[in-house]
Design a protein around this motif. Sequence first.
Motif, PDB file in Angstrom:
ATOM      1  N   LEU A  87      22.025  60.783  21.303  1.00 51.00           N
ATOM      2  CA  LEU A  87      21.783  61.293  19.964  1.00 51.00           C
ATOM      3  C   LEU A  87      20.980  60.233  19.226  1.00 51.00           C
ATOM      4  CD1 LEU A  87      24.151  62.971  21.079  1.00 51.00           C
ATOM      5  CD2 LEU A  87      25.089  63.014  18.784  1.00 51.00           C
ATOM      6  N   ASN A  88      19.794  60.611  18.796  1.00 50.59           N
ATOM      7  CA  ASN A  88      18.833  59.683  18.219  1.00 50.59           C
ATOM      8  C   ASN A  88      18.547  60.094  16.779  1.00 50.59           C
ATOM      9  OD1 ASN A  88      17.776  58.324  20.946  1.00 50.59           O
ATOM     10  ND2 ASN A  88      18.058  60.508  21.274  1.00 50.59           N
ATOM     11  N   TRP A  89      18.892  59.233  15.823  1.00 52.73           N
ATOM     12  CA  TRP A  89      18.818  59.549  14.402  1.00 52.73           C
ATOM     13  C   TRP A  89      17.638  58.835  13.743  1.00 52.73           C
ATOM     14  CZ3 TRP A  89      20.394  62.371  10.403  1.00 52.73           C
ATOM     15  CH2 TRP A  89      20.344  61.830   9.119  1.00 52.73           C
ATOM     16  N   SER A  90      17.009  59.509  12.804  1.00 52.22           N
ATOM     17  CA  SER A  90      15.967  58.902  11.991  1.00 52.22           C
ATOM     18  C   SER A  90      16.130  59.380  10.556  1.00 52.22           C
ATOM     19  CB  SER A  90      14.586  59.299  12.506  1.00 52.22           C
ATOM     20  OG  SER A  90      13.579  58.688  11.723  1.00 52.22           O
ATOM     21  N   SER A  91      15.783  58.519   9.626  1.00 57.92           N
ATOM     22  CA  SER A  91      15.826  58.852   8.206  1.00 57.92           C
ATOM     23  C   SER A  91      14.409  58.908   7.659  1.00 57.92           C
ATOM     24  CB  SER A  91      16.628  57.787   7.445  1.00 57.92           C
ATOM     25  OG  SER A  91      16.462  57.951   6.046  1.00 57.92           O
ATOM     26  N   SER A  92      14.159  59.834   6.753  1.00 53.16           N
ATOM     27  CA  SER A  92      12.837  59.922   6.127  1.00 53.16           C
ATOM     28  C   SER A  92      12.554  58.673   5.295  1.00 53.16           C
ATOM     29  CB  SER A  92      12.732  61.183   5.267  1.00 53.16           C
ATOM     30  OG  SER A  92      13.643  61.130   4.181  1.00 53.16           O
ATOM     31  N   ARG A  93      13.595  57.959   4.913  1.00 53.27           N
ATOM     32  CA  ARG A  93      13.398  56.736   4.121  1.00 53.27           C
ATOM     33  C   ARG A  93      12.701  55.647   4.917  1.00 53.27           C
ATOM     34  NH1 ARG A  93      18.662  55.940   0.248  1.00 53.27           N
ATOM     35  NH2 ARG A  93      18.302  57.857  -0.921  1.00 53.27           N
ATOM     36  N   SER A  94      13.037  55.519   6.206  1.00 57.27           N
ATOM     37  CA  SER A  94      12.443  54.451   7.011  1.00 57.27           C
ATOM     38  C   SER A  94      11.386  54.963   7.983  1.00 57.27           C
ATOM     39  CB  SER A  94      13.526  53.713   7.809  1.00 57.27           C
ATOM     40  OG  SER A  94      14.047  54.564   8.826  1.00 57.27           O
ATOM     41  N   GLY A  95      11.538  56.195   8.449  1.00 56.19           N
ATOM     42  CA  GLY A  95      10.630  56.717   9.458  1.00 56.19           C
ATOM     43  C   GLY A  95      10.807  56.078  10.820  1.00 56.19           C
ATOM     44  N   LYS A  96      11.947  55.406  11.021  1.00 55.53           N
ATOM     45  CA  LYS A  96      12.232  54.738  12.293  1.00 55.53           C
ATOM     46  C   LYS A  96      13.431  55.391  12.970  1.00 55.53           C
ATOM     47  CE  LYS A  96      10.683  50.276  10.566  1.00 55.53           C
ATOM     48  NZ  LYS A  96      11.076  48.901  10.253  1.00 55.53           N
ATOM     49  N   LEU A  97      13.455  55.301  14.296  1.00 55.36           N
ATOM     50  CA  LEU A  97      14.627  55.759  15.045  1.00 55.36           C
ATOM     51  C   LEU A  97      15.675  54.657  15.055  1.00 55.36           C
ATOM     52  CD1 LEU A  97      13.190  57.513  18.231  1.00 55.36           C
ATOM     53  CD2 LEU A  97      14.551  58.566  16.417  1.00 55.36           C
ATOM     54  N   PHE A  98      16.904  55.019  14.757  1.00 56.48           N
ATOM     55  CA  PHE A  98      18.024  54.098  14.882  1.00 56.48           C
ATOM     56  C   PHE A  98      18.408  54.033  16.361  1.00 56.48           C
ATOM     57  CE2 PHE A  98      17.935  55.020  10.501  1.00 56.48           C
ATOM     58  CZ  PHE A  98      18.680  54.060   9.820  1.00 56.48           C
ATOM     59  N   PRO A  99      19.119  52.994  16.784  1.00 57.48           N
ATOM     60  CA  PRO A  99      19.564  52.949  18.182  1.00 57.48           C
ATOM     61  C   PRO A  99      20.419  54.181  18.503  1.00 57.48           C
ATOM     62  CG  PRO A  99      19.838  50.802  17.165  1.00 57.48           C
ATOM     63  CD  PRO A  99      19.483  51.771  16.063  1.00 57.48           C
ATOM     64  N   PRO A 100      20.259  54.763  19.684  1.00 59.49           N
ATOM     65  CA  PRO A 100      20.987  55.992  20.017  1.00 59.49           C
ATOM     66  C   PRO A 100      22.470  55.743  20.274  1.00 59.49           C
ATOM     67  CG  PRO A 100      19.750  55.229  21.910  1.00 59.49           C
ATOM     68  CD  PRO A 100      19.368  54.341  20.767  1.00 59.49           C
ATOM     69  N   VAL A 101      23.222  56.821  20.178  1.00 60.98           N
ATOM     70  CA  VAL A 101      24.608  56.835  20.650  1.00 60.98           C
ATOM     71  C   VAL A 101      24.637  57.745  21.872  1.00 60.98           C
ATOM     72  CG1 VAL A 101      25.658  56.297  18.423  1.00 60.98           C
ATOM     73  CG2 VAL A 101      25.262  58.678  19.029  1.00 60.98           C
ATOM     74  N   PHE A 102      25.550  57.457  22.790  1.00 63.10           N
ATOM     75  CA  PHE A 102      25.632  58.174  24.063  1.00 63.10           C
ATOM     76  C   PHE A 102      27.046  58.691  24.273  1.00 63.10           C
ATOM     77  CE2 PHE A 102      22.412  54.893  24.486  1.00 63.10           C
ATOM     78  CZ  PHE A 102      21.351  55.567  25.049  1.00 63.10           C
ATOM     79  N   GLY A 103      27.153  59.878  24.873  1.00 65.52           N
ATOM     80  CA  GLY A 103      28.477  60.397  25.184  1.00 65.52           C
ATOM     81  C   GLY A 103      28.410  61.817  25.682  1.00 65.52           C
ATOM     82  N   ARG A 104      29.577  62.453  25.612  1.00 67.88           N
ATOM     83  CA  ARG A 104      29.693  63.809  26.161  1.00 67.88           C
ATOM     84  C   ARG A 104      30.821  64.553  25.467  1.00 67.88           C
ATOM     85  NH1 ARG A 104      30.861  60.739  30.879  1.00 67.88           N
ATOM     86  NH2 ARG A 104      29.054  61.756  31.807  1.00 67.88           N
ATOM     87  N   PHE A 105      30.842  65.834  25.751  1.00 65.58           N
ATOM     88  CA  PHE A 105      31.935  66.684  25.302  1.00 65.58           C
ATOM     89  C   PHE A 105      33.009  66.708  26.378  1.00 65.58           C
ATOM     90  CE2 PHE A 105      28.836  68.115  22.311  1.00 65.58           C
ATOM     91  CZ  PHE A 105      29.570  68.561  21.226  1.00 65.58           C
ATOM     92  N   GLU A 106      34.236  66.644  25.922  1.00 61.90           N
ATOM     93  CA  GLU A 106      35.392  66.879  26.790  1.00 61.90           C
ATOM     94  C   GLU A 106      36.235  67.900  26.058  1.00 61.90           C
ATOM     95  OE1 GLU A 106      37.277  63.390  28.296  1.00 61.90           O
ATOM     96  OE2 GLU A 106      35.356  62.448  28.760  1.00 61.90           O
ATOM     97  N   GLY A 107      36.262  69.091  26.584  1.00 57.46           N
ATOM     98  CA  GLY A 107      36.921  70.180  25.874  1.00 57.46           C
ATOM     99  C   GLY A 107      36.143  70.534  24.625  1.00 57.46           C
TER     100      GLY A 107
END
Length: 158
Positions: free
Chosen positions: A77-97
């Motif tokens: 999951l890769n997030w960016s804000s219009s304020r900075s225009g940069k990608l924040f470091p991603p988070v990684f994972g999965r669904f369980e149930g």
Amino acid sequence: MSTPHDFDFFHGDWDVRHRRRTDFLDPDSGWEEFGGTSRCWSLFDGAANIDEIDMPHLGSKGLTLRLFDRETEQWSLNWSSSRSGKLFPPVFGRFEGERGAFYGDDTHDGKDVRVRFVWSGISPAMARWEQAFSLDGGQTWLTNWVMEFTRASGTPAG
């Protein structure tokens, strides 16, 4: 087990109720609440999606790019804000149930933080996302942002 269709529930238009701490690292800080909207669309036959969230109260927008890694069966999951225009470091994972948990490392106000996103309460008409930070490598967490999504009226689920 996660699949490329874990986020199918999120496609479409949403009304969003935000609740976030005024200081993401201070457990004694107050909370602010405000509304917004979100729209999510699918890419790669479900194995990717993008959503844009509009937060007029903050005078900004956010964008999340989600990508499913078929080899590891994990999402980034890769997030960016219009304020900075940069990608924040991603988070990684999965669904369980019915719950998806995603972790990564970042900095906030010059401090190293462990980041956790949790998706829960998922149905065709609603979903909940929350963000928490840890300053001790994930032993304790401080939830600092919660979004309650409800399907925008008149729009079909997914």
